[in-house]
Design an enzyme around this catalytic site. Structure first.
Site, short mmCIF file in Angstrom:
data_model
loop_
_atom_site.label_atom_id
_atom_site.label_comp_id
_atom_site.label_asym_id
_atom_site.label_seq_id
_atom_site.Cartn_x
_atom_site.Cartn_y
_atom_site.Cartn_z
N ARG A 130 0.57 -1.27 0.49
CA ARG A 130 0.02 -0.27 0.23
C ARG A 130 0.93 1.29 0.21
NH1 ARG A 130 -4.77 -1.74 4.65
NH2 ARG A 130 -5.35 -3.02 3.30
N HIS A 131 0.57 2.61 -0.66
CA HIS A 131 1.40 3.55 -0.56
C HIS A 131 1.20 3.73 1.14
CE1 HIS A 131 0.26 4.48 -4.75
NE2 HIS A 131 -0.29 4.13 -4.63
N SER A 132 2.81 4.37 1.31
CA SER A 132 3.17 4.95 2.19
C SER A 132 2.22 6.28 3.19
CB SER A 132 4.40 5.27 2.14
OG SER A 132 4.69 6.34 3.19
#
Length: 648
Positions: free
Chosen positions: A281-283
């Site tokens: 997932r995106h940071s």
């Protein structure tokens, strides 16, 4: 002998037609092999991954074990003090964050006794637990990384001759290993690739060939064995990323489609959920995860394709004005398609302007393509063969010839720096790059994104930007923020332009692979050093941290560094040494717009998604996401066989 056959084919049309028919049959048989292999891989992924990734959970004694979800653990806190204890927590990734309340553990009921309270804690990242008394005095701290579905006990008791308390953490039941499904899936796909490669090698052995012919007795089998099983046929160029070679040759850069396909396949996988693992997932804010890599790579290779496509068109006699109109038309089409696919209520009727999100992935691609392609049309050379290489400045030919475009890009980057660090933002410090929320000790809760968030809210209003940014996960922000916003689009132009520079290197050194590789590595080294300076080799303490939400300058330089290095590896193995055909990534790379739009539109439909038996299982989510991604690779392969390509 070959010349005699060729002469006979020219003289006798019947022989030529027969040869062409045999070539088509061999090509069809070769494609059938790949089609069957893809079906087998998909079936194995559906049937074997769920079985092999099955992990028996530990037998917890506490009944709360059955209520745990993904990335959660059970924690029992026992208090032996004569005061209530307030338990708070914060994540290791939360930079300068306020502690968040977990709960209160009541005081002990009597001498030699203790009271307890049960909590559910997250397991994605290491966390710090802080125990305070009711008078806000800190009793102790515990820093620990809890494991998924683990069972833990924390004991709080008095220390001898001390005003502080003693905290000790005990593991009552070991957590499950939630990463086993990833390992099993990786081994399965690698095993399938190895079996396929070894199978093609075995079919070329004379002993195996004679054995198969003896068993089957079929001339069709002989023709199949004698075909080029290990390397897909290179057809007439279809995509824009064509490198026009000198007359009389037929050379194609497969590495560009392969690179694009790698980015696209990972993008589809992470967009479908990535097995619900945090690193897919995106940071939340600063830093990098796997999901943060792919979009900039896609932008980078688009810039490379722009350089090759425009050079090809100019060499075939197309006018710059005609190409500019084509660029503008493509940009508008990309933007409109992007508006539709990020606003899913279009299936229920006309889109409503009240809450229509305007920025998005395809919109950013459209903007970057428009700016960089227009700049390249301004400076691109139509005839590279007449350029001198004897001047003292010839080693920098691929830069100095296009200095006007470089000046424009540097001016755009100066604009980004000025707006980011000098633009006054109400109730926020100048140059703020933080997430707001509970970050920075909660002083700037409504300053999410600093100038970038302010510009989007001012130009587009809060209702027309992304409502649930990734910063909500750890930083508990409550402000809408769009990671594809207006200010970050300037740096996406820089990323595209760096990809354009890779295309110029391909053009100017097309006959010298060693020069191409060395220049790519030099660019990667330079951008890596620049990233190290900007970030001070840290996640949060640098001048400009690596941040996907902001598309910060260090984010672009870091990902461009990775892109140059990865492109070197793909180019060397695919186009120089021809060790790898680029499959299976080559096929989605040839149909990138169709695969991207299709995976967004059909995300909720079978076979890309189905009702799961256990929605709180990484194993089932990973299986579903891998199958969905494999389906799109298979679809891209079928479309490639049918010569169906969606071009804008």
């Amino acid at each position: 002998m070959a010349k005699k056959k060729e002469t006979a084919a020219r003289r006798y049309p019947v022989i030529r037609v027969k040869q062409e028919k045999q070539q088509r049959m061999a090509h069809s048989e070769r494609n059938s092999i790949y089609f069957v292999a893809a079906i087998v891989a998909l079936v194995v992924a559906v049937c074997v991954v769920p079985l092999a990734a099955e992990v028996s959970p530990p037998d917890f004694s506490h009944p709360k074990r059955t209520n745990l979800k993904m990335d959660e653990a059970f924690l029992s806190i026992n208090n032996e003090l004569d005061t209530d204890v307030l338990v708070s927590w914060k994540s290791e990734l939360c930079y300068k964050c306020l502690y968040q309340k977990l709960g209160v553990v009541p005081m002990r009921t009597g001498p030699g006794q203790s009271s307890s309270a049960n909590f559910t804690v997250g397991t994605q990242h290491e966390m710090t637990l802080q125990m305070n008394s009711t008078s806000a005095v800190e009793l102790c701290q515990v820093q620990f990384h809890f494991g998924e579905h683990g069972n833990y006990s924390l004991w709080i008791n008095n220390m001898t001759n001390s005003s502080q308390a003693n905290c000790s953490l005990v593991t009552r039941a070991d957590p499950v290993n939630s990463y086993i499904p990833i390992l099993v899936s990786f081994c399965i796909f690698v095993g399938l690739a190895i079996v396929f490669v070894l199978g093609t090698k075995l079919l070329r052995l004379g002993v195996v060939r004679r054995l198969i012919l003896k068993v089957s007795g079929s001339m069709e089998t002989e023709r199949l064995i004698n075909s080029e099983l290990g390397y897909p046929r290179i057809e007439t160029p279809i995509t824009d990323n064509i490198l026009l070679p000198p007359p009389g040759t037929n050379k194609r850069l497969r590495s560009l489609d392969t690179f694009r396909g790698i980015s696209l396949v990972i993008m589809v996988f992470v967009n479908y959920g990535g097995g619900r693992y945090w690193f897919f997932r995106h940071s939340s804010w600063n830093g990098l995860t796997v999901a943060d890599l792919v979009f900039p790579w896609f932008v980078f290779i688009m810039g490379t394709s722009i350089a090759l496509s425009i050079s090809s068109s100019l060499r075939t006699g197309s006018s710059r004005f005609f190409l500019l109109k084509k660029v503008m038309r493509r940009s508008v089409q990309l933007f409109v398609i992007g508006i539709f696919i990020i606003n899913p209520n279009y299936c229920q009727g006309p889109l409503s302007w009240d809450n229509l999100r305007i920025p998005g992935v395809l919109q950013r691609l459209a903007w970057s393509y428009l700016v960089v392609a227009s700049l390249d049309l301004m400076v691109a050379k139509g005839h590279l063969d007449i350029l001198t290489t004897d001047a003292w400045w010839s080693p920098a030919l691929d830069i100095l010839l296009y200095w006007k475009a470089w000046v424009c890009v540097l001016l755009l980057e100066t604009l980004w720096l000025c707006l980011t660090f000098l633009l006054p933002v109400p109730d926020c410090p100048s140059g703020y790059l933080g997430p707001g929320g509970i970050g920075d000790t909660g002083f700037f809760a409504n300053c999410t994104g600093g100038a970038a968030g302010f510009i989007d809210r001012w130009l587009l209003s809060e209702k027309h930007i992304y409502q649930t940014p990734s910063s909500r996960v750890i930083y508990a922000t409550n402000m809408p923020y769009d990671p594809e916003g207006v200010l970050g689009s300037i740096n996406s132009v820089l990323m595209t332009f760096l990809g354009l520079q890779a295309g110029k290197i391909f053009l100017h050194y097309r006959d010298f692979p060693r020069s191409i590789i060395s220049r790519f590595l030099i660019w990667g080294f330079f951008l890596g050093v620049l990233s190290a300076v900007l970030t001070k080799c840290s996640r949060d303490e640098g001048f400009i941290p690596v941040n996907k939400n902001l598309w910060s300058l260090s984010y672009v330089t870091t990902l461009a560094c990775f892109a140059f290095v990865l492109l070197v590896l793909v180019y060397y193995t695919v186009d120089v040494k021809k060790w790898w055909s680029g499959a299976p990534f080559y096929y989605p790379g040839m149909n990138s717009i169709l695969v991207y739009v299709g995976h967004e539109v059909f995300e909720e439909y079978f076979p890309f998604r189905w009702r799961m038996a256990d929605s709180q299982s990484h194993k089932e989510h990973l299986t579903q996401n891998l199958v969905a991604t494999s389906c799109w690779v298979l679809i891209a392969y079928i479309l490639y066989r049918k010569k169906i390509f969606w071009k804008i």
